[in-house]
Design a protein around this motif. Structure first.
Motif, PDB file in Angstrom:
ATOM      1  N   ARG A  14     -67.705-100.830 -41.476  1.00  0.00           N
ATOM      2  CA  ARG A  14     -66.293-101.021 -41.801  1.00  0.00           C
ATOM      3  C   ARG A  14     -65.983-100.655 -43.246  1.00  0.00           C
ATOM      4  N   LEU A  31     -62.751-101.997 -45.441  1.00  0.00           N
ATOM      5  CA  LEU A  31     -61.610-102.031 -44.540  1.00  0.00           C
ATOM      6  C   LEU A  31     -61.276-103.475 -44.178  1.00  0.00           C
ATOM      7  N   LEU A  47     -48.624 -94.032 -35.818  1.00  0.00           N
ATOM      8  CA  LEU A  47     -49.750 -94.870 -35.444  1.00  0.00           C
ATOM      9  C   LEU A  47     -49.691 -95.337 -33.991  1.00  0.00           C
ATOM     10  N   THR A  52     -55.077-102.516 -36.336  1.00  0.00           N
ATOM     11  CA  THR A  52     -55.073-103.315 -37.565  1.00  0.00           C
ATOM     12  C   THR A  52     -53.942-102.872 -38.483  1.00  0.00           C
ATOM     13  N   ALA A  53     -53.783-101.553 -38.618  1.00  0.00           N
ATOM     14  CA  ALA A  53     -52.713-101.026 -39.473  1.00  0.00           C
ATOM     15  C   ALA A  53     -51.337-101.356 -38.912  1.00  0.00           C
ATOM     16  N   LEU A  54     -51.210-101.434 -37.580  1.00  0.00           N
ATOM     17  CA  LEU A  54     -49.931-101.763 -36.950  1.00  0.00           C
ATOM     18  C   LEU A  54     -49.627-103.265 -37.033  1.00  0.00           C
ATOM     19  N   GLY A  55     -50.602-104.099 -37.385  1.00  0.00           N
ATOM     20  CA  GLY A  55     -50.390-105.538 -37.462  1.00  0.00           C
ATOM     21  C   GLY A  55     -50.498-106.233 -36.131  1.00  0.00           C
ATOM     22  N   ASP A  96     -65.128 -97.777 -45.682  1.00  0.00           N
ATOM     23  CA  ASP A  96     -64.554 -96.452 -45.529  1.00  0.00           C
ATOM     24  C   ASP A  96     -65.398 -95.417 -46.267  1.00  0.00           C
ATOM     25  N   GLU A 132     -52.299 -89.778 -36.079  1.00  0.00           N
ATOM     26  CA  GLU A 132     -52.501 -90.687 -37.204  1.00  0.00           C
ATOM     27  C   GLU A 132     -52.263 -89.983 -38.533  1.00  0.00           C
ATOM     28  N   ARG A 153     -58.889 -99.538 -35.882  1.00  0.00           N
ATOM     29  CA  ARG A 153     -58.242 -99.210 -37.157  1.00  0.00           C
ATOM     30  C   ARG A 153     -56.728 -99.079 -37.001  1.00  0.00           C
ATOM     31  N   ALA A 154     -56.276 -98.413 -35.935  1.00  0.00           N
ATOM     32  CA  ALA A 154     -54.835 -98.211 -35.734  1.00  0.00           C
ATOM     33  C   ALA A 154     -54.125 -99.539 -35.450  1.00  0.00           C
ATOM     34  N   ARG A 169     -61.537 -96.133 -33.774  1.00  0.00           N
ATOM     35  CA  ARG A 169     -60.246 -95.649 -34.268  1.00  0.00           C
ATOM     36  C   ARG A 169     -59.096 -96.496 -33.715  1.00  0.00           C
TER      37      ARG A 169
END
Length: 518
Positions: free
Chosen positions: A498, A506, A440, A470-473, A500, A435, A467-468, A464
């Motif tokens: 949630r 987040l 990701l 979510t960031a990837l969509g 940060d 990360e 989180r990953a 984690r």
């Protein structure tokens, strides 16, 4: 050396015995002839019987002296520490041979063994404790004799000494074998074993069961070396002593006096004196779980029952990148029912070296304590671990900013993941490495693997992964992980967690849906 000196005297002793026996026979014959040539009667036979009795008494005295000089294969030889070392050839002059013989005769005298102190009285249900000393060795060759000398001077003798060579390039195991059969270590060590035999009535079975040993393992770090030694140990008490540290001669005695008084005691420690390049004195505070979470709470040379090691999931944790292995072990013990006792004296000595490998590691790799804390999500608060995650994920911008996980530790994490594929923590750490590098998808794969292996109380892999994703969509997969976290923590706790580390809120799939609905 002592055995060699006695063996060197064996042949002359046998020759002298033969000459004396021949002289005694001639003396008896001459006296018998003289008795016959004298007056006959009862007085002649009485004189003859007296002469024969005197000759027999002289012969018994001769045999007794020979038995004290000659080596044998009996219990006196079995009291010597057993090693796997090859025999060492020794050439002795007359003076050295005489000195070695005197030492041997002194050791054979029961009066040289001290009586058992009255304070060491154990009930029938609690036999005398047997201590196994585990000595890992890597880069300690020049200090090893001094360290072992502090062990063989203990007034409560250990049952066995196990020296573990951690694949050292200087072959510490060869030095250890030579030391165990050399006079400086072997003579006091033999006296220790004789003391155990006298105090506790050790016989052939105990002498065969406990024995000193030198082991050599591949270079896998000090945690692995200690675990190998502890697994091989036969004593019910363990003390780990690095090959350059020392212990005072009364340490074991005072510890076992406490065990005799309070049999439930399962851990004993003392204050520590630094030496070498520091004279600092560590007055160890009383053992408490809250202080153990902040710093390593105990000296390495703490005595503890071996069943505590079996009660931990990992012993000295070999998955942790090198550093703070003993702290991780004490934290595992915090989960167990401990009955500790502190001896308020400076009975352990730690050799401090400013440029030691461990010291440099602590300075160059401050992320190791953060990785360590991630092994104990049941002991540390969630927010504390989230702050650690935030620091570990920093990518770093050379040359000014150091990354959250340095390259040397990245290599250790890769090795740990390979050697311990069934542990969740190495996969979690590898996900953080990926990360931080911006990969990701690779991070999500590692987090998913970590979450699948984690115990029920470990939330880190799932968090984690959420989180990953979510960031990837990947909204659908992220929603599943978020639902699991909400179920674990509840709505209120989830809203808090949630946030940060820097205070930013987040993104949440559930919150986004609510906003869209309004």
């Amino acid at each position: 050396a002592t055995r060699g000196a006695i063996s060197a005297l064996a042949t002359p002793a046998i020759q002298a015995k033969r000459r004396l026996v021949f002289a005694l026979v001639l003396l008896v014959v001459v006296l018998f002839m003289r008795a016959r040539s004298g007056r006959s009667g009862r007085s002649r036979w009485t004189s003859l019987l007296r002469l024969l009795a005197m000759a027999l008494a002289l012969f018994v005295v001769l045999l007794t002296a020979e038995a004290m000089l000659l080596p044998s294969n009996s219990a006196s030889r079995s009291l010597l520490p057993a090693t796997t070392a090859a025999p060492v050839s020794v050439s002795l002059g007359l003076a050295a041979a005489a000195e070695a013989t005197a030492n041997a005769l002194a050791l054979l005298s029961s009066s040289a063994i001290p009586p058992r102190p009255e304070s060491l009285s154990f009930s029938s249900g609690h036999g005398p404790p047997n201590i196994s000393v585990v000595v890992p060795c890597y880069g300690h060759v020049k200090y090893l004799e001094e360290s072992l000398s502090s062990v063989v001077r203990q007034r409560y003798p250990p049952a066995e000494i196990l020296i573990v060579d951690d694949g050292s390039p200087e072959r510490c195991s060869d030095t250890a074998r030579s030391l165990l059969v050399g006079a400086a270590i072997a003579a006091p060590r033999k006296r220790q074993v004789q003391t155990l035999a006298k105090w506790w009535g050790w016989g052939a079975a105990e002498l065969a069961y406990f024995h000193d040993e030198v082991l050599r393992t591949p270079n896998r770090g000090v945690a692995h070396a200690r675990n190998v030694g502890i697994h091989r140990a036969r004593g019910d008490w363990i003390v780990c002593l690095d090959g350059d540290d020392l212990i005072s001669e009364t340490y074991f005695l005072k510890a076992m006096e406490r065990v005799a008084a309070v049999p439930r005691t399962n851990l004993v420690y003392a204050n520590q004196q630094f030496f070498g390049e520091s004279r600092w004195q560590w007055t160890v505070p009383p053992l408490r779980a809250d202080s153990a979470l902040v710093n390593g709470p105990l000296p390495l040379m703490t005595l503890w029952r071996r069943d505590l090691w079996f009660g931990t999931p990992h012993g000295f944790d070999e998955a942790l990148p090198k550093g703070h292995e003993d702290w991780a072990f004490w934290l595992q013990l915090m989960r167990l029912p401990l009955v500790p006792f502190k001896i308020d004296e400076f009975l352990t000595q730690y050799r401090y070296k400013k440029n030691s490998k461990m010291r440099n590691r602590e300075h160059n790799n401050p992320e190791i304590p953060r990785l360590l804390r991630s092994l104990f999500p049941d002991l540390y608060p969630v927010r504390k671990l989230l702050v650690d995650h935030h620091e570990l994920l920093k990518p770093g911008r050379p040359p000014d900013e150091r990354p959250g996980i340095t390259e040397a530790v990245v290599m250790d994490i890769s090795v740990s993941q390979h050697l311990h594929p069934a542990r969740s923590a190495p996969h979690l750490w590898n996900g953080m490495v990926m990360e931080a590098k911006g990969d990701l998808r690779a991070a999500a794969d590692s987090y998913r693997h970590s979450a699948s292996l984690a115990p029920p109380y470990d939330w880190q892999g799932s968090y984690r992964l959420w989180r990953a994703l979510t960031a990837l969509g990947d909204a659908e997969a992220a929603e599943r992980e978020e639902a699991a976290l909400r179920h674990r923590w509840g709505e209120e706790q989830f809203r808090w967690y949630r946030t940060d580390a820097d205070g930013a809120v987040l993104p949440s799939v559930h919150a986004a849906e609510q906003e869209a609905g309004t």
